[in-house]
Design a protein around this motif. Structure first.
Motif, PDB file in Angstrom:
ATOM      1  N   GLY A 106     -47.376   2.466   3.957  1.00 30.34           N
ATOM      2  CA  GLY A 106     -46.692   1.558   5.190  1.00 30.34           C
ATOM      3  C   GLY A 106     -46.463   0.360   5.167  1.00 30.34           C
ATOM      4  N   PRO A 107     -45.726  -0.220   6.105  1.00 31.22           N
ATOM      5  CA  PRO A 107     -45.233   0.475   7.121  1.00 31.22           C
ATOM      6  C   PRO A 107     -43.975   1.309   6.678  1.00 31.22           C
ATOM      7  N   LEU A 108     -43.639   2.270   7.669  1.00 28.38           N
ATOM      8  CA  LEU A 108     -42.481   2.936   7.534  1.00 28.38           C
ATOM      9  C   LEU A 108     -42.237   3.456   8.800  1.00 28.38           C
ATOM     10  N   ASP A 109     -40.854   3.847   8.667  1.00 32.22           N
ATOM     11  CA  ASP A 109     -40.321   4.651   9.989  1.00 32.22           C
ATOM     12  C   ASP A 109     -40.031   6.121   9.550  1.00 32.22           C
ATOM     13  N   THR A 110     -41.039   7.244  10.075  1.00 37.56           N
ATOM     14  CA  THR A 110     -40.617   8.303   9.461  1.00 37.56           C
ATOM     15  C   THR A 110     -39.400   9.159  10.304  1.00 37.56           C
ATOM     16  N   LYS A 111     -38.952   8.631  11.448  1.00 33.18           N
ATOM     17  CA  LYS A 111     -37.903   9.195  11.987  1.00 33.18           C
ATOM     18  C   LYS A 111     -36.613   8.842  11.169  1.00 33.18           C
ATOM     19  N   THR A 112     -36.458   7.622  11.018  1.00 33.43           N
ATOM     20  CA  THR A 112     -35.241   7.198  10.291  1.00 33.43           C
ATOM     21  C   THR A 112     -35.283   7.116   8.647  1.00 33.43           C
ATOM     22  N   GLY A 113     -36.259   7.577   8.062  1.00 31.64           N
ATOM     23  CA  GLY A 113     -36.560   7.417   6.505  1.00 31.64           C
ATOM     24  C   GLY A 113     -36.657   6.185   5.901  1.00 31.64           C
ATOM     25  N   LEU A 114     -36.890   5.289   6.743  1.00 30.51           N
ATOM     26  CA  LEU A 114     -36.872   3.921   5.872  1.00 30.51           C
ATOM     27  C   LEU A 114     -38.505   3.219   5.754  1.00 30.51           C
ATOM     28  N   LEU A 115     -38.366   2.924   4.279  1.00 31.13           N
ATOM     29  CA  LEU A 115     -39.815   2.313   4.171  1.00 31.13           C
ATOM     30  C   LEU A 115     -39.317   0.804   4.491  1.00 31.13           C
ATOM     31  N   LEU A 116     -40.146   0.195   5.554  1.00 31.63           N
ATOM     32  CA  LEU A 116     -39.861  -1.140   6.205  1.00 31.63           C
ATOM     33  C   LEU A 116     -40.318  -2.355   5.295  1.00 31.63           C
ATOM     34  N   SER A 117     -41.445  -2.374   5.056  1.00 33.66           N
ATOM     35  CA  SER A 117     -41.746  -3.536   4.110  1.00 33.66           C
ATOM     36  C   SER A 117     -43.272  -3.556   3.750  1.00 33.66           C
ATOM     37  N   PRO A 118     -43.415  -2.581   2.696  1.00 36.13           N
ATOM     38  CA  PRO A 118     -44.787  -2.379   2.320  1.00 36.13           C
ATOM     39  C   PRO A 118     -45.260  -3.688   1.395  1.00 36.13           C
ATOM     40  N   PRO A 119     -46.547  -4.135   1.519  1.00 34.71           N
ATOM     41  CA  PRO A 119     -46.872  -5.325   0.884  1.00 34.71           C
ATOM     42  C   PRO A 119     -47.049  -5.077  -0.408  1.00 34.71           C
ATOM     43  N   ASN A 120     -47.277  -3.769  -1.111  1.00 33.03           N
ATOM     44  CA  ASN A 120     -47.476  -3.706  -2.585  1.00 33.03           C
ATOM     45  C   ASN A 120     -46.316  -3.140  -3.179  1.00 33.03           C
TER      46      ASN A 120
END
Length: 95
Positions: free
Chosen positions: A20-34
């Protein structure tokens, strides 16, 4: 992409476990720090189109906890608490 014609199994869905963070509804990987530069990356739609199958995105800690609860060390328990410590810290209570 070409799917194997193996008779061992039939592929009916694809699941992606991602940090994470991610949006499971839209299928987007938002901005994972790793994963620098993976800001608002659509993981679901390209795979769904390529394989013509439903694709689901879930947080990696949640997916690992579900795997342990259903098929792992917690499969005979009525509740499982799963903690992961990696690039982040996550916890899941499965009842």
């Amino acid at each position: 992409m070409t799917l194997s014609t193996s008779t061992e199994f039939v592929l009916s869905n694809i699941g992606i476990a991602a940090p994470g963070p991610l949006d499971t509804k839209t299928g987007l990987l938002l901005s994972p720090p790793n994963l620098p530069g993976w800001d608002e990356v659509d993981l679901v739609n390209p795979l769904s189109s390529a394989f013509d199958l439903p694709v689901f995105l879930e947080n990696d800690a949640n997916a690992a906890a579900l795997g342990e609860a259903l098929n792992g060390a917690g499969r005979h328990s009525s509740s499982v608490y799963y903690v992961t410590v990696s690039t982040g810290i996550g916890g899941v209570l499965s009842i």
